[in-house]
Enzyme design. Structure first.
Site, PDB file in Angstrom:
ATOM      1  N   CYS A 152      60.983  25.388  26.248  1.00 43.53           N
ATOM      2  CA  CYS A 152      59.828  26.292  26.140  1.00 43.53           C
ATOM      3  C   CYS A 152      59.081  26.301  24.805  1.00 43.53           C
ATOM      4  O   CYS A 152      57.897  25.996  24.761  1.00 43.53           O
ATOM      5  CB  CYS A 152      60.281  27.710  26.397  1.00 43.53           C
TER       6      CYS A 152
ATOM      7  N   ASP B  91      55.350  24.194  31.629  1.00 46.01           N
ATOM      8  CA  ASP B  91      55.781  23.897  30.251  1.00 46.01           C
ATOM      9  C   ASP B  91      56.852  22.827  30.148  1.00 46.01           C
ATOM     10  O   ASP B  91      57.017  22.189  29.115  1.00 46.01           O
ATOM     11  CB  ASP B  91      56.247  25.173  29.534  1.00 46.01           C
ATOM     12  N   ASN B  92      57.619  22.658  31.216  1.00 46.96           N
ATOM     13  CA  ASN B  92      58.656  21.619  31.250  1.00 46.96           C
ATOM     14  C   ASN B  92      59.218  21.560  32.660  1.00 46.96           C
ATOM     15  O   ASN B  92      58.827  22.342  33.520  1.00 46.96           O
ATOM     16  CB  ASN B  92      59.767  21.876  30.213  1.00 46.96           C
TER      17      ASN B  92
ATOM     18  N   ARG C 175      55.323  24.755  23.994  1.00 49.40           N
ATOM     19  CA  ARG C 175      54.171  25.633  23.738  1.00 49.40           C
ATOM     20  C   ARG C 175      53.558  25.370  22.359  1.00 49.40           C
ATOM     21  O   ARG C 175      52.341  25.458  22.186  1.00 49.40           O
ATOM     22  CB  ARG C 175      54.620  27.102  23.829  1.00 49.40           C
TER      23      ARG C 175
ATOM     24  N   ASP D 158      56.415  28.423  33.786  1.00 49.85           N
ATOM     25  CA  ASP D 158      57.622  28.190  33.000  1.00 49.85           C
ATOM     26  C   ASP D 158      58.719  27.563  33.858  1.00 49.85           C
ATOM     27  O   ASP D 158      59.215  28.196  34.784  1.00 49.85           O
ATOM     28  CB  ASP D 158      58.102  29.539  32.438  1.00 49.85           C
ATOM     29  N   ASP D 159      59.077  26.342  33.548  1.00 47.27           N
ATOM     30  CA  ASP D 159      60.158  25.642  34.268  1.00 47.27           C
ATOM     31  C   ASP D 159      59.803  25.305  35.716  1.00 47.27           C
ATOM     32  O   ASP D 159      60.693  25.190  36.556  1.00 47.27           O
ATOM     33  CB  ASP D 159      61.480  26.456  34.259  1.00 47.27           C
TER      34      ASP D 159
ATOM     35  N   LYS E 182      64.653  19.930  33.210  1.00 41.65           N
ATOM     36  CA  LYS E 182      64.574  20.615  31.917  1.00 41.65           C
ATOM     37  C   LYS E 182      65.698  20.164  30.981  1.00 41.65           C
ATOM     38  O   LYS E 182      66.792  19.876  31.459  1.00 41.65           O
ATOM     39  CB  LYS E 182      64.678  22.120  32.187  1.00 41.65           C
TER      40      LYS E 182
ATOM     41  N   LYS F 212      53.910  34.899  28.743  1.00 45.37           N
ATOM     42  CA  LYS F 212      55.026  34.572  27.848  1.00 45.37           C
ATOM     43  C   LYS F 212      54.513  33.826  26.615  1.00 45.37           C
ATOM     44  O   LYS F 212      53.872  32.798  26.729  1.00 45.37           O
ATOM     45  CB  LYS F 212      56.015  33.693  28.605  1.00 45.37           C
TER      46      LYS F 212
ATOM     47  N   SER G  43      61.393  34.321  26.324  1.00 40.78           N
ATOM     48  CA  SER G  43      61.889  34.107  27.681  1.00 40.78           C
ATOM     49  C   SER G  43      62.416  35.405  28.269  1.00 40.78           C
ATOM     50  O   SER G  43      62.921  36.270  27.544  1.00 40.78           O
ATOM     51  CB  SER G  43      62.996  33.055  27.680  1.00 40.78           C
TER      52      SER G  43
ATOM     53  N   HIS H 278      56.531  33.141  23.230  1.00 44.89           N
ATOM     54  CA  HIS H 278      57.669  32.307  22.806  1.00 44.89           C
ATOM     55  C   HIS H 278      57.368  31.365  21.640  1.00 44.89           C
ATOM     56  O   HIS H 278      57.905  30.257  21.567  1.00 44.89           O
ATOM     57  CB  HIS H 278      58.237  31.506  23.994  1.00 44.89           C
TER      58      HIS H 278
ATOM     59  N   HIS I 218      60.831  30.993  35.289  1.00 47.48           N
ATOM     60  CA  HIS I 218      62.032  30.954  34.434  1.00 47.48           C
ATOM     61  C   HIS I 218      63.044  31.955  35.000  1.00 47.48           C
ATOM     62  O   HIS I 218      62.672  33.035  35.435  1.00 47.48           O
ATOM     63  CB  HIS I 218      61.625  31.335  33.006  1.00 47.48           C
TER      64      HIS I 218
HETATM   65 MG    MG Z   1      60.270  26.486  30.064  1.00 47.15          MG
END
Ligand code: MG
Length: 659
Positions: free
Chosen positions: A74, A266-267, A78, A34-35, A287, A128, A153, A130, A214
């Protein structure tokens, strides 16, 4: 005998055929961070973060250097990953929040987990989610046999039993709240390893979307304070350890050559978090943006004997390709007939010579496109102050300008025109073929019943109305004075001073159907403030008169009480709460007691019980009131509410007894 031998031979042949089908169904492991930024892995160029396990994974597999997530945030990312569709197509364009709009990925969407499960795969989601936290949106309703993790998150919180934080869930139950985050990566890893071990005999799909990195960041003591890149580095290094554990487990169980492991993010990195965010260098921004740093993510695929070791793929591929690729590898078919955007990248994964990207155009949401080396942005935002977004249209040659520094739109009008058309066609296609986000119905309110309680009073009483209502839920219906605003919405109303009370009391008593069992009321706080003698406006001058002088207050409050009495309801008067010296508009500290004395006389004569909030609040003022204010903190309002409820309950009891 000869005949038997023939049968046996054919049985062997059949067995071999069955086992070769099994061999054709590889296990699929998808690790999704994540991130995590494009640069935040050793083999993607991180100067300080050490990732020996990911580096080994790359040495034994293939790096994808032009790999994209489908959105720079996020939930949208996803939704695209699991459906093989652009996020705009499936109606998930932003981020879901708990307790807000009750939305999630539409259960009608066909997820990669559903496709693989139908093909006989064991499926698990660890980490996660989300994509909606209402029961109908949870992983267990979207194709996963089991779920373990935080459903959104790790900076999102719910309140439960007086505590606040994100919950840890197993399947559809909350098993820990607030979730202890420092051990999350380790616990996710243990769950993932257990799932692999217990499904070693059959094909499995493990989706491991890590909660980290994250923000807020957490790592176990073993990793905390160890990385040269600070806490962010610690977190990535623990995730790297986790990857090592998974690869080790596959090796130990002899599943190495039957398992594709994909690692991606994810990003892009959350750059405004500075040291706590990652890095997308050499890419621009991060992001929330459609610059490369927002959506181009690091990606490694490893499958010894199938994916060529130590290679890199520079063709454009994306998370939307995961679904068709996994389905192809599993020999599974989609059931849904709706359109998806992803394409199988099996040839790229296998390193087939001359294999090309299946995307002539890859879209960054609805405002940018990449076609070959060219990227056109018709709009976009920046999170880096030194490099503001635009001007648009912006054309970049990613082959020579990976950092998107130079807008060459003016030099290539024909390319701008071609790519603009691609975006316009894409927008039209999405408009025509888009599917709705999942919407959970509003919770059913229990039918209103029970005695009717009306609250009338100043803004202090507005503060305790909600906790009073919560405390009396199921026991009584609590109403408060309200007014309809310009947008035709009913809003709680401040009853202010006795002069407004005289004018509005009939309307307040008639509202919501009238017929009150208990009326809890208070007036005073506005009456005793100072006003300008000519303009009537609030004043801070001690020489200016009170809004309602004590003698007038007596007269007006008496008249209001007369009207209240006529309703036949049980009445409770709440004294005016105290306030610190120096509030504005001016209120003399001693006046609260002075006006309350007037009110007490009136109530005593008429046998109306007094809820002494002044007496309750005075010794606790420093703790429960906002600084230099007449208002109370949330905890203060709750404390007052408890006093109010005690009196209302006593009145209700008396009403039942007919007293
Ligand atoms: Mg993310």
């Amino acid at each position: 005998m000869k005949h038997l031998a023939l049968v046996t031979a054919s049985c062997w042949w059949m067995l071999a055929a069955v086992s070769s089908t099994a061999a054709q169904s590889p296990n699929l492991v998808l690790i999704f961070t994540d991130d995590q930024g494009y640069q935040d892995i050793g083999c993607f160029g991180s100067p300080k973060i050490k990732t020996p396990h990911l580096d080994r994974m790359a040495a034994e597999g293939r790096r994808f250097t032009n790999f994209y997530s489908a959105a720079p945030v996020c939930s949208a990312s996803r939704a695209a990953l699991l459906t093989g569709s652009y996020c705009d197509r499936v109606g998930v364009t932003g981020v879901f929040f708990p307790n807000r709009r009750r939305q999630g990925l539409n259960p009608k969407e066909e997820t990669v987990a559903e496709i693989l499960r139908t093909a006989g795969y064991a499926t698990a989601c660890v980490g996660k989610w989300h994509l909606g936290d209402e029961p109908e949106f949870l992983p267990t309703r979207q194709g996963f046999d089991s779920y373990y993790g935080i459903p959104y998150s790790n900076d999102m919180r719910i309140r439960r039993n007086g505590k606040s934080g994100p919950p840890l869930m197993r399947n559809e139950e909350i098993i820990e709240h607030p979730a202890v985050q420092s051990t999350l990566t380790r616990r996710y890893t243990a769950e993932a390893v257990k799932f692999i071990e217990s499904n070693r005999q059959r094909p499995f799909f493990l989706y491991l979307p890590h909660t980290m990195p994250h923000v807020p960041l957490f790592a176990t003591d073993e990793f905390r304070g160890k990385s040269a890149r600070g806490l962010y580095g610690d977190v990535i290094e623990e995730i790297d350890w986790s990857v090592g554990q998974i690869l080790e487990t596959l090796k130990k169980l002899g599943l190495d050559k039957r398992t594709l492991v994909v690692f991606t993010s994810d990003n892009g990195p959350w750059l405004t978090k500075k040291q706590n965010g990652g890095s997308a260098l050499p890419l621009r921004d991060g992001k929330f943006t459609t610059y490369e740093g927002g959506m181009r993510v690091p990606c490694i695929m490893r499958w010894p004997s199938t994916v060529p070791a130590g290679t890199a793929c520079e063709e454009v591929a994306a998370t939307i390709d995961v679904l068709p690729t996994f389905a192809a590898l599993a020999g599974a078919r989609r059931k849904a007939e709706h359109k998806i955007d992803g394409r199988s990248i099996v040839p790229l994964l296998k390193g087939v010579s001359g294999a090309k990207s299946p995307h002539n155009a890859y879209f960054y949401r609805m405002g940018a496109v990449r076609s070959g080396q060219w990227k056109l942005m018709l709009g976009g935002r920046s999170t880096v102050k030194a490099q503001p977004a635009g001007p648009f249209p912006a054309l970049y040659d990613l082959a020579s300008d990976i950092a998107e520094t130079t807008n060459v739109a003016a030099e290539h009008p024909e390319i701008v025109a071609r790519l603009t058309r691609l975006i316009e066609d894409h927008r039209a296609d999405i408009r025509q073929n888009k599917r709705p986000v999942g919407q959970a119905p509003a919770p059913e309110k229990p039918a209103a019943s029970g005695p009717r309680v009306l609250l009338l009073g100043d803004s202090i009483s507005m503060g305790y109305t909600r906790p009073v209502r919560d405390l009396l839920a199921g026991e009584a219906q609590v109403f408060r004075a309200s007014a309809v605003n310009k947008r035709n919405q009913r809003r709680p109303e401040n009853c202010a001073g006795t002069d407004k009370g005289i004018q509005q009391i009939d309307r307040w008593l008639r509202a919501d159907g009238g017929k009150w069992d208990v009326i809890h009321f208070n007036f005073g706080l506005h009456d005793l403030k100072r006003v300008h003698p000519e303009t009537g406006k609030n004043s801070n001058d001690p020489n200016h008169p009170h809004q309602t002088p004590p003698s007038e207050y007596r007269k007006q409050l008496t008249e209001i009480v007369r009207k209240l009495k006529k309703t036949g309801a049980k009445l409770i008067f709440a004294t005016t709460t105290p306030y610190p010296d120096g509030v504005k508009p001016r209120r003399d500290v001693a006046d609260a007691a002075r006006y309350n004395a007037v009110a007490r006389d009136i109530m005593k004569e008429r046998d109306i019980p007094i809820n002494d909030l002044h007496g309750f609040a005075l010794p606790r003022l420093a703790k429960i009131q906002k600084p230099k204010n007449v208002h109370f903190s949330r905890a203060g309002s709750k404390a007052l509410a408890k006093q109010v409820v005690r009196h209302i309950r006593a009145a209700l009891k008396n009403a039942r007894r007919g007293q």
